[in-house]
Scaffold this motif. Structure first.
Motif, PDB file in Angstrom:
ATOM      1  N   UNK A 118       0.839  -1.197   0.000  1.00 52.85           N
ATOM      2  CA  UNK A 118       0.000   0.000   0.000  1.00 52.85           C
ATOM      3  C   UNK A 118       0.877   1.251   0.000  1.00 52.85           C
ATOM      4  N   UNK A 119       0.755   2.039  -1.061  1.00 53.03           N
ATOM      5  CA  UNK A 119       1.419   3.349  -1.149  1.00 53.03           C
ATOM      6  C   UNK A 119       2.944   3.254  -1.141  1.00 53.03           C
ATOM      7  N   UNK A 120       3.487   2.202  -1.712  1.00 54.78           N
ATOM      8  CA  UNK A 120       4.950   2.069  -1.728  1.00 54.78           C
ATOM      9  C   UNK A 120       5.527   1.832  -3.133  1.00 54.78           C
ATOM     10  N   UNK A 121       4.830   1.081  -3.981  1.00 55.15           N
ATOM     11  CA  UNK A 121       5.462   0.662  -5.239  1.00 55.15           C
ATOM     12  C   UNK A 121       5.671   1.817  -6.216  1.00 55.15           C
ATOM     13  N   UNK A 122       5.000   2.950  -5.979  1.00 54.53           N
ATOM     14  CA  UNK A 122       5.283   4.115  -6.848  1.00 54.53           C
ATOM     15  C   UNK A 122       6.730   4.587  -6.664  1.00 54.53           C
ATOM     16  N   UNK A 123       7.376   4.161  -5.556  1.00 53.75           N
ATOM     17  CA  UNK A 123       8.771   4.542  -5.299  1.00 53.75           C
ATOM     18  C   UNK A 123       9.756   3.582  -5.946  1.00 53.75           C
ATOM     19  N   UNK A 124       9.256   2.560  -6.631  1.00 55.67           N
ATOM     20  CA  UNK A 124      10.166   1.589  -7.238  1.00 55.67           C
ATOM     21  C   UNK A 124      10.096   1.711  -8.762  1.00 55.67           C
ATOM     22  N   UNK A 125      11.228   1.549  -9.434  1.00 57.48           N
ATOM     23  CA  UNK A 125      11.247   1.695 -10.899  1.00 57.48           C
ATOM     24  C   UNK A 125      10.890   0.385 -11.612  1.00 57.48           C
ATOM     25  N   UNK A 126      10.863   0.421 -12.934  1.00 55.05           N
ATOM     26  CA  UNK A 126      10.780  -0.770 -13.802  1.00 55.05           C
ATOM     27  C   UNK A 126       9.603  -1.688 -13.455  1.00 55.05           C
ATOM     28  N   UNK A 127       8.401  -1.125 -13.431  1.00 57.68           N
ATOM     29  CA  UNK A 127       7.233  -1.944 -13.086  1.00 57.68           C
ATOM     30  C   UNK A 127       6.988  -3.068 -14.085  1.00 57.68           C
ATOM     31  N   UNK A 128       7.480  -2.898 -15.323  1.00 52.00           N
ATOM     32  CA  UNK A 128       7.272  -3.967 -16.314  1.00 52.00           C
ATOM     33  C   UNK A 128       8.007  -5.243 -15.911  1.00 52.00           C
ATOM     34  N   UNK A 129       9.042  -5.086 -15.072  1.00 52.06           N
ATOM     35  CA  UNK A 129       9.769  -6.252 -14.561  1.00 52.06           C
ATOM     36  C   UNK A 129       9.273  -6.583 -13.148  1.00 52.06           C
ATOM     37  N   UNK A 130       9.083  -5.548 -12.338  1.00 48.89           N
ATOM     38  CA  UNK A 130       8.768  -5.761 -10.917  1.00 48.89           C
ATOM     39  C   UNK A 130       7.411  -6.456 -10.713  1.00 48.89           C
ATOM     40  N   UNK A 131       6.369  -6.013 -11.416  1.00 43.88           N
ATOM     41  CA  UNK A 131       5.037  -6.573 -11.154  1.00 43.88           C
ATOM     42  C   UNK A 131       4.967  -8.072 -11.487  1.00 43.88           C
ATOM     43  N   UNK A 132       5.448  -8.509 -12.675  1.00 44.98           N
ATOM     44  CA  UNK A 132       5.452  -9.957 -12.914  1.00 44.98           C
ATOM     45  C   UNK A 132       6.302 -10.709 -11.885  1.00 44.98           C
ATOM     46  N   UNK A 133       7.401 -10.087 -11.452  1.00 44.11           N
ATOM     47  CA  UNK A 133       8.254 -10.735 -10.442  1.00 44.11           C
ATOM     48  C   UNK A 133       7.483 -10.879  -9.120  1.00 44.11           C
ATOM     49  N   UNK A 134       6.793  -9.829  -8.704  1.00 42.42           N
ATOM     50  CA  UNK A 134       6.043  -9.910  -7.442  1.00 42.42           C
ATOM     51  C   UNK A 134       4.917 -10.940  -7.559  1.00 42.42           C
ATOM     52  N   UNK A 135       4.282 -10.970  -8.740  1.00 42.64           N
ATOM     53  CA  UNK A 135       3.197 -11.935  -8.932  1.00 42.64           C
ATOM     54  C   UNK A 135       3.741 -13.370  -8.834  1.00 42.64           C
TER      55      UNK A 135
END
Ligand SMILES: C[S@@+](CC[C@H](N)C(=O)[O-])C[C@H]1O[C@@H](n2cnc3c(N)ncnc32)[C@H](O)[C@@H]1O
Length: 257
Positions: free
Chosen positions: A100-117
């Motif tokens: 909650x209210x944290x991932x906007x501080x992390x870059x490269x969501x195209x890599x991060x979101x599939x990784x977190x999933x």
């Protein structure tokens, strides 16, 4: 990245915690055994998770030692980890990966979101809330203030500090992976005393990279003065003199088969 200040962050604690209450309420997993709260801050969002699932094993992870210290003081019985979300992987997958209210501080969501999933166990979910800054008055006024010729040349890093992707980006990224995907946006109308309160609110979060980029206290004061003029125009007073501070937030829940 400038340091986080847990005390300043908790100044608007009730308003800041409401989105994690709303996100948690919509997660359709009856009994997750293991939960991780990424970017847990001072533990306010972790406490919301604990309230809904009292028996779950819950871990909070944050990159700020000040935040982790505040979280462990307030909730000594949880597990708290100092770490970087971008470098995090689960040893054993979690039933709920929450942020909650944290991932906007992390870059490269195209890599991060599939990784977190990929860190979610079968039958579990990735649940995320981020400010919808791709479409916000709040942030646009900061960007325009940052474009002032007095300090525009200092703002390179600050301009890229927050990730601001629209809903379709997350849909296209997660839809091929998820069994079910829910995306929605909520516009909160926080009642605050004055436009100055909006600056105080944002000084603890999204304003930090811009203020940190400036050269001295005089520039910081001038930046805030110019921003205050803009917020005074953008957020007019209501009949009682107070301000309706609109804050749009994007919510995503991706369920794993
Ligand atoms: C706005 S606070 C959110 C706190 C809490 N989750 C809440 O719902 O109010 C953002 C938190 O994300 C943390 N954070 C930002 N980038 C991070 C990263 N790359 N790794 C770990 N924590 C990070 C910050 O330290 C901060 O505590």
């Amino acid at each position: 990245m400038p340091n986080w200040d847990a005390e300043l962050y908790l100044k608007f604690s009730r308003e800041r915690t409401q989105p994690s209450v709303d996100l948690t309420a919509r997660i359709a997993i009856p009994d997750p055994g293991r939960i991780i709260d990424l970017g847990c801050g001072p533990g306010n969002s972790t406490a919301v998770l604990r309230q809904r699932w009292p028996k779950a094993e819950i871990t909070g992870l944050d990159g700020s030692s000040d935040m982790i210290a505040a979280a462990s003081r307030s909730y000594p019985h949880h597990e708290w980890i100092l770490g970087d979300i971008s470098a995090w992987s689960a040893r054993i997958p979690f039933d709920l990966v929450f942020s909650n209210a944290a991932l906007q501080w992390t870059p490269s969501h195209e890599v991060l979101f599939p990784h977190l999933f990929a860190q979610v166990a079968p039958g579990g979910a990735l649940a995320v809330q981020m400010p919808a800054h791709f479409d916000s008055t709040l942030h646009r006024e900061i960007l325009e203030t940052a474009g002032n010729p007095s300090w525009r040349h200092l703002m390179g890093q600050a301009l890229n500090a927050l990730t601001k992707k629209p809903p379709s980006f997350y849909y296209n990224l997660l839809q091929p992976l998820a069994a079910r995907l829910e995306i929605w946006r909520t516009e909160y109308y926080h009642v605050v005393d004055s436009p100055q309160s909006i600056i105080e609110w944002f000084r603890g979060t999204g304003l930090r990279p811009f203020l940190a980029a400036l050269e001295n206290e005089e520039q910081k004061m001038r930046f805030e003065e110019l921003l205050l003029e803009r917020y005074t125009r953008a957020y007019p007073p209501q009949n009682d003199g107070r301000i309706l501070f609109q804050f749009r937030r994007l919510f995503i829940i991706a369920y794993r088969a």
